[in-house]
Design a protein around this motif. Structure first.
Motif, PDB file in Angstrom:
ATOM      1  N   ARG A 193       0.782  -1.298  -0.098  1.00 48.20           N
ATOM      2  CA  ARG A 193       0.153  -0.071   0.047  1.00 48.20           C
ATOM      3  C   ARG A 193       0.933   1.223   0.044  1.00 48.20           C
ATOM      4  O   ARG A 193       0.261   2.499  -0.346  1.00 48.20           O
ATOM      5  N   GLU A 215      -2.887   3.351  10.004  1.00 47.87           N
ATOM      6  CA  GLU A 215      -3.619   2.660   8.768  1.00 47.87           C
ATOM      7  C   GLU A 215      -2.882   3.472   7.704  1.00 47.87           C
ATOM      8  O   GLU A 215      -2.895   4.732   7.484  1.00 47.87           O
ATOM      9  N   GLN A 217      -3.220   4.615   3.388  1.00 47.30           N
ATOM     10  CA  GLN A 217      -3.970   4.868   2.378  1.00 47.30           C
ATOM     11  C   GLN A 217      -5.509   5.036   2.837  1.00 47.30           C
ATOM     12  O   GLN A 217      -6.451   4.530   2.298  1.00 47.30           O
ATOM     13  N   ARG A 218      -5.828   5.600   4.012  1.00 49.43           N
ATOM     14  CA  ARG A 218      -7.291   5.924   4.483  1.00 49.43           C
ATOM     15  C   ARG A 218      -8.089   6.827   3.550  1.00 49.43           C
ATOM     16  O   ARG A 218      -7.516   7.937   3.298  1.00 49.43           O
ATOM     17  N   GLU A 219      -9.101   6.453   3.155  1.00 49.80           N
ATOM     18  CA  GLU A 219     -10.245   7.396   2.438  1.00 49.80           C
ATOM     19  C   GLU A 219     -10.967   7.981   3.497  1.00 49.80           C
ATOM     20  O   GLU A 219     -11.714   7.465   4.318  1.00 49.80           O
ATOM     21  N   PHE A 220     -11.217   9.392   3.103  1.00 55.86           N
ATOM     22  CA  PHE A 220     -12.400  10.206   3.742  1.00 55.86           C
ATOM     23  C   PHE A 220     -13.320  10.596   2.609  1.00 55.86           C
ATOM     24  O   PHE A 220     -12.599  11.293   1.611  1.00 55.86           O
ATOM     25  N   ARG A 229      -7.642  10.626  -0.024  1.00 61.22           N
ATOM     26  CA  ARG A 229      -7.016   9.491   0.477  1.00 61.22           C
ATOM     27  C   ARG A 229      -5.760   9.941   1.286  1.00 61.22           C
ATOM     28  O   ARG A 229      -4.812  10.722   0.493  1.00 61.22           O
ATOM     29  N   TRP A 233      -2.834   7.101   8.846  1.00 60.29           N
ATOM     30  CA  TRP A 233      -4.159   7.807   9.746  1.00 60.29           C
ATOM     31  C   TRP A 233      -3.869   7.124  11.027  1.00 60.29           C
ATOM     32  O   TRP A 233      -3.748   5.844  11.187  1.00 60.29           O
ATOM     33  N   PRO A 235      -5.893   6.400  13.847  1.00 60.97           N
ATOM     34  CA  PRO A 235      -7.282   6.486  14.530  1.00 60.97           C
ATOM     35  C   PRO A 235      -7.585   7.108  15.891  1.00 60.97           C
ATOM     36  O   PRO A 235      -8.402   7.798  16.229  1.00 60.97           O
ATOM     37  N   VAL A 240      -3.728  12.787  11.190  1.00 63.53           N
ATOM     38  CA  VAL A 240      -3.290  12.492   9.552  1.00 63.53           C
ATOM     39  C   VAL A 240      -2.016  12.989   9.594  1.00 63.53           C
ATOM     40  O   VAL A 240      -1.486  13.766  10.078  1.00 63.53           O
ATOM     41  N   GLU A 279     -13.671  13.422  13.025  1.00 63.69           N
ATOM     42  CA  GLU A 279     -12.670  12.775  13.592  1.00 63.69           C
ATOM     43  C   GLU A 279     -11.289  13.159  13.376  1.00 63.69           C
ATOM     44  O   GLU A 279     -10.436  12.465  14.030  1.00 63.69           O
TER      45      GLU A 279
END
Length: 310
Positions: A193, A215, A217-220, A229, A233, A235, A240, A279
């Motif tokens: 990734r 994490e 390549q986290r997508e929002f 992306r 991330w 969480p 970010v 978040e």
């Protein structure tokens, strides 16, 4: 097929008239650069090539001297397969020789290594057919002899290009024991990734700084369907982290026709969209300069609320 870099090769051998050979030798260091025994290139053209292009020319320079059964390996094979390296491509080309028992660096132009496990393929460069280890074999061999960061950068790309982790592990296992533990450590950390050399390096530095595993390549997604992306991330902390590579601003090939200033504006709008998510409580950008210092990155993470070592 790889395009031949714009740099003509001139050779001196037994068939070269003595006056031509002497003239080339006299010009070495001025308008000609010697890149191997009896092999010269135009200095101006040479200086306009990047390190990967220069390495391709070096491979073509030694091609006529390669023995039957040999093939390019390690960094040379990886360059042929289009893999980006963490460090500059070396001045010596790397050749796998089935008759070699150990690495031999006596030549200024060629480093010879024992033939590693794997299959041989052919890559065409400007009409020249170059025998090389296939992608997986070259990556596994490189991982056994390189430093951890350089190995992870390569293995991330190879996994992303579809070579199964199990195949790479089998190639590492089939090779001599020396370097096997190092290679397996790099492979266990490698992740398909990671989207660039810079992201791979950033992931290593985040780990070395003592941060929890993020994490990737986290997508929002916004209500109107826009997707942002992010590279990393965290969480639990709502943070970010983005690798801010200079290439996106400097290289026209990555800008999609945009000016550098437009890229900056688009990046700022993208960051604003990400920050607008409830978040997200922090946003960190790391540059290649930042990644040179693990303590600095740790301090930046702590300031953003991500636990990291002092």
């Amino acid at each position: 097929m790889i395009l031949l870099p714009d740099c003509a090769i001139e050779r001196v051998d037994d068939r070269t008239p003595p006056d031509v050979a002497r003239a080339l030798q006299r010009r070495a260091g001025s308008d000609r650069t010697r890149i191997a025994r009896g092999v010269y290139v135009d200095t101006s053209s040479w200086q306009h090539l990047d390190d990967r292009e220069q390495h391709l020319v070096r491979m073509l320079a030694v091609l006529p001297t390669m023995a039957d059964g040999t093939a390019f390996t390690h960094e040379s094979a990886l360059v042929l397969h289009g893999v980006r390296l963490l460090h500059r491509a070396p001045d010596r080309v790397v050749v796998a020789d089935p008759t070699a028992a150990r690495a031999d660096r006596r030549s200024a132009a060629v480093e010879r290594r024992p033939m590693p496990p794997g299959t041989i393929s052919t890559v065409t460069v400007g009409g020249h057919h170059l025998r090389t280890l296939d992608l997986g074999a070259a990556a596994a061999a490189f991982a056994r002899t390189s430093d951890h960061r350089a190995a992870v950068v390569v293995l991330d790309q190879v996994l992303r290009r579809g070579i199964p982790r199990e195949v790479l592990d089998d190639l590492i296992t089939a090779a001599p024991a020396r370097g096997r533990t190092r290679a397996r450590a790099a492979l266990s950390f490698a992740d398909a990734r990671s989207d660039s050399v810079g992201e791979s390096l950033a992931r290593i530095v985040l780990r070395d700084a003592g941060a929890p595993a993020p994490e990737l390549q986290r997508e929002f997604r916004t209500r109107d369907g826009l997707v942002a992306r992010v590279d990393f991330w965290f969480p639990e902390q709502g943070v970010v982290v983005e690798y801010d590579g200079a290439v996106k601003y400097r290289d026209p090939g990555t800008r999609g026709g945009r000016t550098a200033s437009r890229v900056v504006e688009d990046e700022k709008r993208r960051e604003d969209r990400v920050r607008a998510f409830p978040e997200v409580r922090g946003f960190v950008r790391l540059t290649s300069h930042d990644l040179r210092s693990v303590p600095y990155v740790a301090a930046v993470l702590r300031a953003a609320g991500v636990p990291a070592r002092a």
